[in-house]
Scaffold this motif. Structure first.
Motif, PDB file in Angstrom:
ATOM      1  N   MET A  14       0.840  -1.215   0.000  1.00 21.15           N
ATOM      2  CA  MET A  14       0.000   0.000   0.000  1.00 21.15           C
ATOM      3  C   MET A  14       0.870   1.258   0.000  1.00 21.15           C
ATOM      4  SD  MET A  14      -3.328   0.492   0.300  1.00 21.15           S
ATOM      5  CE  MET A  14      -4.202   2.046   0.272  1.00 21.15           C
ATOM      6  N   LEU A  15       1.908   1.255   0.801  1.00 27.32           N
ATOM      7  CA  LEU A  15       2.789   2.435   0.864  1.00 27.32           C
ATOM      8  C   LEU A  15       3.625   2.567  -0.417  1.00 27.32           C
ATOM      9  CD1 LEU A  15       3.895   2.116   4.600  1.00 27.32           C
ATOM     10  CD2 LEU A  15       2.375   3.853   3.613  1.00 27.32           C
ATOM     11  N   TYR A  16       4.143   1.452  -0.904  1.00 23.12           N
ATOM     12  CA  TYR A  16       4.980   1.507  -2.112  1.00 23.12           C
ATOM     13  C   TYR A  16       4.178   1.966  -3.331  1.00 23.12           C
ATOM     14  CZ  TYR A  16       8.579  -1.249   0.354  1.00 23.12           C
ATOM     15  OH  TYR A  16       9.539  -1.705   1.222  1.00 23.12           O
ATOM     16  N   LEU A  17       2.893   1.659  -3.355  1.00 20.88           N
ATOM     17  CA  LEU A  17       2.068   2.058  -4.501  1.00 20.88           C
ATOM     18  C   LEU A  17       2.100   3.574  -4.689  1.00 20.88           C
ATOM     19  CD1 LEU A  17      -1.017  -0.320  -4.162  1.00 20.88           C
ATOM     20  CD2 LEU A  17       0.497  -0.126  -6.155  1.00 20.88           C
ATOM     21  N   ASP A  18       2.357   4.316  -3.617  1.00 18.66           N
ATOM     22  CA  ASP A  18       2.405   5.773  -3.717  1.00 18.66           C
ATOM     23  C   ASP A  18       3.687   6.260  -4.391  1.00 18.66           C
ATOM     24  OD1 ASP A  18       0.000   5.829  -2.381  1.00 18.66           O
ATOM     25  OD2 ASP A  18       0.957   5.931  -0.407  1.00 18.66           O
ATOM     26  N   THR A  23      -0.594  -4.403 -10.490  1.00 19.81           N
ATOM     27  CA  THR A  23       0.278  -3.861  -9.439  1.00 19.81           C
ATOM     28  C   THR A  23       1.078  -4.946  -8.723  1.00 19.81           C
ATOM     29  OG1 THR A  23      -1.602  -3.949  -7.935  1.00 19.81           O
ATOM     30  CG2 THR A  23      -1.178  -1.837  -9.001  1.00 19.81           C
ATOM     31  N   TYR A  24       1.015  -6.190  -9.208  1.00 16.16           N
ATOM     32  CA  TYR A  24       1.724  -7.224  -8.446  1.00 16.16           C
ATOM     33  C   TYR A  24       3.247  -7.008  -8.366  1.00 16.16           C
ATOM     34  CZ  TYR A  24       3.660 -10.499 -11.972  1.00 16.16           C
ATOM     35  OH  TYR A  24       4.412 -11.087 -12.944  1.00 16.16           O
ATOM     36  N   ASN A  73      14.000  -2.412  -7.139  1.00 17.64           N
ATOM     37  CA  ASN A  73      15.112  -1.524  -6.781  1.00 17.64           C
ATOM     38  C   ASN A  73      14.762  -0.051  -6.997  1.00 17.64           C
ATOM     39  OD1 ASN A  73      16.849  -3.468  -5.797  1.00 17.64           O
ATOM     40  ND2 ASN A  73      17.751  -3.890  -7.809  1.00 17.64           N
ATOM     41  N   GLU A  74      13.919   0.238  -7.957  1.00 25.16           N
ATOM     42  CA  GLU A  74      13.463   1.627  -8.125  1.00 25.16           C
ATOM     43  C   GLU A  74      12.690   2.073  -6.888  1.00 25.16           C
ATOM     44  OE1 GLU A  74      11.266   2.163 -11.794  1.00 25.16           O
ATOM     45  OE2 GLU A  74      12.808   1.100 -12.926  1.00 25.16           O
ATOM     46  N   ILE A  75      11.867   1.171  -6.365  1.00 27.74           N
ATOM     47  CA  ILE A  75      11.097   1.500  -5.162  1.00 27.74           C
ATOM     48  C   ILE A  75      12.033   1.669  -3.965  1.00 27.74           C
ATOM     49  CG2 ILE A  75       9.402   0.561  -3.527  1.00 27.74           C
ATOM     50  CD1 ILE A  75       7.950  -0.639  -6.036  1.00 27.74           C
TER      51      ILE A  75
END
Ligand code: TRP
Length: 341
Positions: free
Chosen positions: A102-106, A138-139, A169-171
């Motif tokens: 949920m947080l990474y989706l931002d 989004t998986y 790694n981008e995240i």
């Protein structure tokens, strides 16, 4: 033999996963299971059964995913994964992974998700086109949560998973940038030294729906039938004809599994020159595969009778791993200005 001994660091943490959609096959064995068995005991290792990821494109078939969870545990144990040395976890037992997602989706744009080549290829192969579930799209972000929650640094996977590691790694970099310090480590792929195994019909991908797989649980009869059906070189009609070893499924499998490398080189040489029939190469492969798979299938047949025990292995691993993923979630919550729980 440890294929990665050059690149392995003593503080590496191995994290990798499989979608439970059915039992595993010899492509998994060559692509990453053998690496995982070799890494066991060398470094800390986690294996994640990604049931939530499997549901992103199997939501209409939850029974299949549920049944496959224990199939995959059985496959792991049968090939030699030791649950005391490798922690086997079940994705849905670790709610921290969902919160991290949920947080990474931002931190990820929709257009970046749409560019992921593996997601595109899979969506196309499954005919999802317009009806693509948002969870499926989004998986890769949830997979980044899997990798980072365990602070995984080394990810043994097939080449198709490289875009996932890149996106993860981008995240990681986005989180670290936001924090102004290193909160999460980047990870790198560990690719198998064998090229991706084709299906027995010669098509690029092994899939149960295409009926072109060879399961780890294959019986000697199933092995024989699969080898007999294997695509070779359509222009190699008589033993005297020179044959092609490239694109020849029998040779692809021999390259992956035949322990007698010198003997294999010699056979390939003779085959290319002419003078070797497909019956000979197939007989050799059948012997190699039977020797490889018989003990695996036997062990698997013994343990699959106790599904509850197999499920408990994944539950127990998840319980053991939970403090580690909870710690990562705390660190990331803090980066986003959320209270430490
Ligand atoms: N997407 C992977 C596959 O289809 C499975 C997977 C889920 C995975 N989570 C992971 C792989 C984390 C490596 C790391 O095979």
């Amino acid at each position: 033999m440890l294929p990665s001994s050059k690149s392995l660091r003593p503080d590496d943490v191995v994290l990798t996963g499989d979608r439970p959609t059915g039992p595993l096959h010899v492509g998994h064995l060559a692509g990453s299971l053998q690496n995982r068995v070799a890494l066991q005991g060398e470094v800390t290792q986690y294996l994640l059964i990604a049931d939530l990821q499997a549901l992103t494109d199997h939501a209409r078939d939850p029974e299949r995913v549920a049944a496959a969870v224990t199939e995959v545990v059985a496959d792991y144990l049968a090939v030699g994964i030791d649950p005391d040395r490798t922690t086997i976890v079940l994705q849905s037992e670790l709610p921290e992974l969902a919160e991290l997602t949920m947080l990474y989706l931002d931190l990820v744009s929709v257009s970046r998700l749409e560019r992921n080549p593996t997601v595109r290829a899979e969506a196309k192969a499954r005919g999802l086109a317009r009806g693509i579930p948002a969870g499926f799209m989004t998986y890769p972000v949830s997979q980044a949560a899997d990798i980072t929650a365990f602070r995984g640094t080394l990810v043994p996977v097939g080449a198709d998973q490289l875009p996932m590691i890149e996106q993860s790694n981008e995240i990681v970099r986005a989180v670290n940038r936001l924090a102004g310090r290193v909160v999460l480590p980047e990870s790198r792929a560990l690719l198998s030294s064998t090229a991706k195994l084709p299906g027995i019909d010669g098509s690029a991908k092994m899939s149960k729906s295409a009926g072109n797989t060879l399961l780890l649980s294959a019986t000697p009869d199933e092995i024989r039938a699969a080898v007999r059906a294997m695509f070779t070189d359509p222009r190699h009609l008589r033993p005297e004809d020179p044959g092609r070893t490239e694109g020849n499924v029998v040779f692809a499998y021999l390259h992956a599994f035949d322990p007698d490398r010198a003997g294999l080189e010699e056979l390939a040489e003779r085959y290319r020159r002419g003078g070797v029939g497909d019956a000979e190469t197939k007989r050799r492969l059948e012997t190699v595969l039977t020797g490889l798979l018989e003990p695996i299938a036997q062990r698997r047949a013994e343990i699959i009778t106790d599904r509850q025990r197999l499920f408990d292995v994944a539950l127990e691993g998840s319980r053991r791993a939970r403090p580690r993923v909870a710690q990562t979630l705390q660190d990331v919550r803090e980066v986003f200005g959320l209270r430490r729980r």
